[in-house]
Design a protein around this motif. Structure first.
Motif, PDB file in Angstrom:
ATOM      1  N   PHE A   1       0.817  -1.218   0.000  1.00 37.08           N
ATOM      2  CA  PHE A   1       0.000   0.000   0.000  1.00 37.08           C
ATOM      3  C   PHE A   1       0.850   1.268   0.000  1.00 37.08           C
ATOM      4  CE2 PHE A   1      -3.535  -2.739   0.617  1.00 37.08           C
ATOM      5  CZ  PHE A   1      -4.642  -2.006   0.232  1.00 37.08           C
ATOM      6  N   ASN A   2       2.041   1.197   0.533  1.00 37.76           N
ATOM      7  CA  ASN A   2       2.897   2.383   0.570  1.00 37.76           C
ATOM      8  C   ASN A   2       3.749   2.563  -0.679  1.00 37.76           C
ATOM      9  OD1 ASN A   2       2.221   3.570   3.067  1.00 37.76           O
ATOM     10  ND2 ASN A   2       3.438   2.048   4.172  1.00 37.76           N
ATOM     11  N   ALA A   3       3.778   1.553  -1.544  1.00 36.09           N
ATOM     12  CA  ALA A   3       4.705   1.569  -2.677  1.00 36.09           C
ATOM     13  C   ALA A   3       4.544   2.783  -3.579  1.00 36.09           C
ATOM     14  CB  ALA A   3       4.536   0.279  -3.490  1.00 36.09           C
ATOM     15  N   PHE A   4       3.308   3.196  -3.840  1.00 35.72           N
ATOM     16  CA  PHE A   4       3.073   4.291  -4.791  1.00 35.72           C
ATOM     17  C   PHE A   4       2.292   5.439  -4.160  1.00 35.72           C
ATOM     18  CE2 PHE A   4       3.346   0.386  -7.450  1.00 35.72           C
ATOM     19  CZ  PHE A   4       4.583   0.670  -8.023  1.00 35.72           C
ATOM     20  N   ARG A   5       2.397   5.567  -2.840  1.00 36.90           N
ATOM     21  CA  ARG A   5       1.853   6.744  -2.180  1.00 36.90           C
ATOM     22  C   ARG A   5       2.861   7.888  -2.264  1.00 36.90           C
ATOM     23  NH1 ARG A   5      -0.541   3.395   2.991  1.00 36.90           N
ATOM     24  NH2 ARG A   5      -2.742   3.347   2.328  1.00 36.90           N
ATOM     25  N   GLY A   6       2.347   9.108  -2.135  1.00 38.10           N
ATOM     26  CA  GLY A   6       3.242  10.248  -2.224  1.00 38.10           C
ATOM     27  C   GLY A   6       3.677  10.505  -3.656  1.00 38.10           C
ATOM     28  N   THR A   7       4.776  11.218  -3.823  1.00 35.25           N
ATOM     29  CA  THR A   7       5.276  11.550  -5.164  1.00 35.25           C
ATOM     30  C   THR A   7       6.743  11.187  -5.366  1.00 35.25           C
ATOM     31  OG1 THR A   7       5.708  13.805  -4.353  1.00 35.25           O
ATOM     32  CG2 THR A   7       3.639  13.443  -5.534  1.00 35.25           C
ATOM     33  N   ALA A   8       7.425  10.795  -4.290  1.00 35.43           N
ATOM     34  CA  ALA A   8       8.868  10.536  -4.417  1.00 35.43           C
ATOM     35  C   ALA A   8       9.167   9.351  -5.329  1.00 35.43           C
ATOM     36  CB  ALA A   8       9.477  10.307  -3.032  1.00 35.43           C
ATOM     37  N   TRP A   9       8.245   8.401  -5.438  1.00 31.71           N
ATOM     38  CA  TRP A   9       8.473   7.218  -6.275  1.00 31.71           C
ATOM     39  C   TRP A   9       8.404   7.527  -7.759  1.00 31.71           C
ATOM     40  CZ3 TRP A   9       4.946   5.817  -9.934  1.00 31.71           C
ATOM     41  CH2 TRP A   9       3.672   6.374  -9.827  1.00 31.71           C
ATOM     42  N   MET A  10       7.818   8.663  -8.121  1.00 35.12           N
ATOM     43  CA  MET A  10       7.488   8.940  -9.516  1.00 35.12           C
ATOM     44  C   MET A  10       8.743   9.129 -10.381  1.00 35.12           C
ATOM     45  SD  MET A  10       4.259  11.561  -9.305  1.00 35.12           S
ATOM     46  CE  MET A  10       2.671  11.028  -8.693  1.00 35.12           C
ATOM     47  N   PRO A  11       8.707   8.630 -11.612  1.00 40.39           N
ATOM     48  CA  PRO A  11       9.782   8.891 -12.566  1.00 40.39           C
ATOM     49  C   PRO A  11       9.537  10.221 -13.270  1.00 40.39           C
ATOM     50  CG  PRO A  11       8.141   7.509 -13.589  1.00 40.39           C
ATOM     51  CD  PRO A  11       7.660   7.768 -12.176  1.00 40.39           C
ATOM     52  N   GLU A  12      10.484  10.649 -14.054  1.00 37.97           N
ATOM     53  CA  GLU A  12      10.204  11.711 -15.010  1.00 37.97           C
ATOM     54  C   GLU A  12       9.471  11.092 -16.190  1.00 37.97           C
ATOM     55  OE1 GLU A  12      10.377  14.735 -14.615  1.00 37.97           O
ATOM     56  OE2 GLU A  12      11.875  15.120 -13.063  1.00 37.97           O
ATOM     57  N   PRO A  13       8.557  11.795 -16.839  1.00 35.94           N
ATOM     58  CA  PRO A  13       8.255  13.218 -16.680  1.00 35.94           C
ATOM     59  C   PRO A  13       7.270  13.547 -15.553  1.00 35.94           C
ATOM     60  CG  PRO A  13       6.938  12.335 -18.441  1.00 35.94           C
ATOM     61  CD  PRO A  13       7.817  11.200 -17.982  1.00 35.94           C
ATOM     62  N   CYS A  14       6.832  12.542 -14.768  1.00 37.07           N
ATOM     63  CA  CYS A  14       5.825  12.814 -13.735  1.00 37.07           C
ATOM     64  C   CYS A  14       6.332  13.784 -12.672  1.00 37.07           C
ATOM     65  CB  CYS A  14       5.384  11.511 -13.072  1.00 37.07           C
ATOM     66  SG  CYS A  14       4.511  10.372 -14.176  1.00 37.07           S
ATOM     67  N   GLN A  15       7.575  13.609 -12.235  1.00 39.21           N
ATOM     68  CA  GLN A  15       8.068  14.444 -11.138  1.00 39.21           C
ATOM     69  C   GLN A  15       8.064  15.920 -11.479  1.00 39.21           C
ATOM     70  OE1 GLN A  15      11.515  13.437  -8.929  1.00 39.21           O
ATOM     71  NE2 GLN A  15      10.813  11.373  -8.419  1.00 39.21           N
ATOM     72  N   GLY A  16       8.301  16.236 -12.736  1.00 37.09           N
ATOM     73  CA  GLY A  16       8.311  17.640 -13.137  1.00 37.09           C
ATOM     74  C   GLY A  16       7.004  18.125 -13.727  1.00 37.09           C
ATOM     75  N   CYS A  17       5.950  17.318 -13.617  1.00 36.77           N
ATOM     76  CA  CYS A  17       4.667  17.631 -14.248  1.00 36.77           C
ATOM     77  C   CYS A  17       3.724  18.301 -13.257  1.00 36.77           C
ATOM     78  CB  CYS A  17       4.042  16.347 -14.792  1.00 36.77           C
ATOM     79  SG  CYS A  17       2.447  16.582 -15.618  1.00 36.77           S
ATOM     80  N   ASP A  18       2.987  19.304 -13.729  1.00 31.47           N
ATOM     81  CA  ASP A  18       2.053  19.994 -12.840  1.00 31.47           C
ATOM     82  C   ASP A  18       0.811  19.162 -12.550  1.00 31.47           C
ATOM     83  OD1 ASP A  18       0.861  20.136 -15.306  1.00 31.47           O
ATOM     84  OD2 ASP A  18       0.730  22.319 -15.394  1.00 31.47           O
ATOM     85  N   ARG A  19       0.674  17.997 -13.170  1.00 27.54           N
ATOM     86  CA  ARG A  19      -0.465  17.114 -12.925  1.00 27.54           C
ATOM     87  C   ARG A  19      -0.127  15.975 -11.955  1.00 27.54           C
ATOM     88  NH1 ARG A  19      -4.778  17.250 -16.171  1.00 27.54           N
ATOM     89  NH2 ARG A  19      -5.119  15.010 -15.852  1.00 27.54           N
ATOM     90  N   LYS A  20       1.043  16.000 -11.358  1.00 24.98           N
ATOM     91  CA  LYS A  20       1.461  14.857 -10.536  1.00 24.98           C
ATOM     92  C   LYS A  20       0.572  14.633  -9.319  1.00 24.98           C
ATOM     93  CE  LYS A  20       5.152  17.441  -8.124  1.00 24.98           C
ATOM     94  NZ  LYS A  20       5.210  18.581  -9.080  1.00 24.98           N
ATOM     95  N   THR A  21      -0.093  15.683  -8.839  1.00 25.55           N
ATOM     96  CA  THR A  21      -1.050  15.495  -7.740  1.00 25.55           C
ATOM     97  C   THR A  21      -2.488  15.567  -8.236  1.00 25.55           C
ATOM     98  OG1 THR A  21      -0.898  17.857  -7.190  1.00 25.55           O
ATOM     99  CG2 THR A  21       0.560  16.351  -5.987  1.00 25.55           C
ATOM    100  N   VAL A  22      -2.662  15.462  -9.555  1.00 31.07           N
ATOM    101  CA  VAL A  22      -3.992  15.388 -10.161  1.00 31.07           C
ATOM    102  C   VAL A  22      -4.291  13.961 -10.593  1.00 31.07           C
ATOM    103  CG1 VAL A  22      -5.464  16.181 -12.054  1.00 31.07           C
ATOM    104  CG2 VAL A  22      -3.886  17.780 -10.939  1.00 31.07           C
ATOM    105  N   ASP A  23      -3.374  13.370 -11.369  1.00 29.59           N
ATOM    106  CA  ASP A  23      -3.586  11.993 -11.816  1.00 29.59           C
ATOM    107  C   ASP A  23      -2.610  11.003 -11.187  1.00 29.59           C
ATOM    108  OD1 ASP A  23      -1.187  12.234 -13.387  1.00 29.59           O
ATOM    109  OD2 ASP A  23      -2.365  13.089 -15.019  1.00 29.59           O
TER     110      ASP A  23
END
Length: 378
Positions: free
Chosen positions: A301-323
Motif C-alpha cells: 500500500f505504501n509503494a506508490f503513495r506520495g510523489t517521491a516514487w514517480m519517474p520523469e516526466p511525472c516528477q516535473g509535471c504539474d499534474r502529478k497530484t492530479v492523476d
C-alpha cells in the motif's frame, strides 16, 4: 508492524501520512454463471475452497469500519453464488456499513432478494451486457441472461432498492450507448455507470474483439455529455472513458492507497482490483494481518503513495497530484514496469507505441471471444 521497504514521501523527502479509506470492494467469490470476455478478474480465478467464510468477512467488515470505511461494495464474480450471502450482508450491516450489492442478477430469486433486503442490502448495482437479448446473451455467454436480468430489475423496483445500472461498453456495443442510457432510465435507475472496458485479466485476452475505435470514444463522450444535461436531477451518469484514446491518464482509485481498498475472495488485500497483475509485488492477507496494519504499514500500500516514487516526466509535471502518474497496473501491462508513467499519458515515452497498438487492435477484424470460464466444482 511497520514495513521498512517503502515509506511514502513527497519530492522534498517529507513523510506522507496515508488518509483513511472510505469504501471497500469485498469480492466474496470469483464464481459466476456468466462468462463475460471483458471481465477484469484475474485469469487464474480463486476457487471456492479458498474463499473467506462468512465469519471471516464479518471480522474484516468490523476492522474496515474501525479503519474509517463507510460503505462496502459486495461483488464477485457473482456474489449470489455464495449460499451464505445473506449472512455476509448481515455482518456488513452489523458493522455499520452501507451495503451496495453488485450483481449480474443471475441466480438470485425474488425470495432471496427479499432475504437480502432483510439482511441489510441498501442499494443494488445491476450489470448489463447489451440492450437486446441477442447481444446480451452473446456477450455474457449465458443464453437467457437478458430475460433474467429484466425480471430481476422488476423485483429490485418492487422491493424498493435504489438501482444503479453498470454498462460496460466496448467496440461491439458502443454504438448502442444512447439506448443503454434510455434503458437505464426506463428501469428507474438513479445512476448509470458507463464504463469503457479496462484491459486487465480476461479483458486483456480479448483486446482485438473489444478495443473501441477513436471515433467511438469521441462519440461516447458526446453522448454522455448530452445525456447528463438532459437527465440532470433525475439520473447520475458516471463515465469511465477509453484510456487508450486519452491525452492524460485517469487518477486511478484517486491515487494508489488513498481512498479505497479491495479484499479478494481468499482474503488478499489489494490497493485496486487489478493490482495482482503486478507480479513482483507481495500483497498481505487478512488471515495473517489486521486490515488497519495492512492499510497503514504494508509495503504494497505504501509503494506508490506520495510523489517521491514517480519517474520523469511525472516528477516535473504539474499534474502529478492530479492523476498521480495514472494507473500502476496499466503501466505494468503496457510498459512492463509498474513504476513507469502510465503509457496512455501523452507525455509518456511509451505513448506512441500504445496508441499505435490500440489503433491496430480497434481496426482489426474482431476476434472470437475468449470467454471467462471456471470448471464445474470450482
Amino acid at each position: 508492524m511497520k514495513d521498512q521497504q517503502h515509506q511514502p514521501r513527497d519530492l522534498d523527502g517529507n513523510p506522507v501520512t496515508p488518509g483513511l479509506p472510505m469504501a471497500m470492494l469485498a469480492e466474496v467469490t470469483h464464481r459466476c454463471p456468466l462468462a463475460c470476455p471483458y471481465c477484469s478478474n484475474p485469469v487464474e480465478l480463486t476457487r471456492a475452497a479458498q474463499e473467506l467464510t462468512a465469519d471471516d468477512w464479518g471480522r474484516v467488515f468490523r476492522q474496515a469500519a474501525d479503519l474509517g470505511v463507510l460503505q462496502v461494495h459486495v461483488s464477485g464474480g457473482e456474489p449470489g453464488a455464495r449460499r451464505d450471502l445473506a449472512q455476509i450482508v448481515a455482518h456488513a450491516r452489523d458493522a455499520g456499513l452501507y451495503v451496495n450489492l453488485i450483481t449480474s442478477g443471475i441466480g438470485i430469486t425474488r425470495d432471496r432478494l427479499e432475504e437480502l433486503d432483510r439482511a441489510g442490502v441498501d442499494h443494488v448495482q445491476l450489470s448489463l451486457q447489451g440492450i437486446r437479448p441477442d447481444m446480451a446473451d452473446r456477450i455474457s455467454g449465458h443464453p437467457g441472461s437478458w430475460d433474467k436480468k429484466m425480471g430481476f430489475a422488476d423485483w429490485v423496483r418492487d422491493i424498493g432498492f435504489p438501482l444503479t445500472i453498470n454498462a460496460v461498453v466496448h467496440r461491439q456495443n458502443l454504438e448502442r450507448l444512447p439506448d443503454m442510457i434510455d434503458l437505464a432510465e426506463r428501469l428507474g435507475a438513479r445512476r448509470i455507470e458507463v464504463a469503457t472496458v479496462q484491459f486487465h485479466g480476461w479483458a486483456d485476452l480479448n483486446r482485438r474483439a473489444l478495443m473501441p475505435t477513436r471515433d467511438q470514444a469521441a462519440m461516447a463522450r458526446q453522448v454522455v455529455n448530452d445525456a447528463r444535461i438532459r437527465l440532470r436531477g433525475r439520473m447520475v451518469i458516471d463515465y469511465v472513458p477509453a484510456d487508450h484514446h486519452a491525452v492524460y491518464p485517469k487518477a486511478c482509485m484517486g491515487g494508489w492507497g488513498s481512498t479505497g481498498l479491495n479484499v479478494a475472495p481468499d482474503g488478499t488485500v489489494l490497493p485496486c482490483h487489478a493490482a495482482q497483475s503486478i507480479t513482483w509485488m507481495r500483497f498481505e492477507n487478512v488471515r495473517d494481518r489486521d486490515l488497519d496494519d495492512i492499510w497503514l504499514n504494508s509495503d504494497s500500500f505504501n509503494a506508490f503513495r506520495g510523489t517521491a516514487w514517480m519517474p520523469e516526466p511525472c516528477q516535473g509535471c504539474d499534474r502529478k497530484t492530479v492523476d498521480f502518474g495514472g494507473c500502476r497496473c496499466q503501466a505494468m501491462a503496457l510498459a512492463g514496469d509498474a513504476r513507469a508513467t502510465d503509457p496512455v499519458c501523452s507525455r509518456s515515452p511509451f505513448h506512441a507505441d500504445v496508441v499505435a497498438r490500440a489503433e491496430a487492435d480497434a481496426q482489426a477484424d474482431p476476434a472470437d471471444f475468449i470467454y471467462r470460464r471456471m470448471k464445474k466444482g470450482d
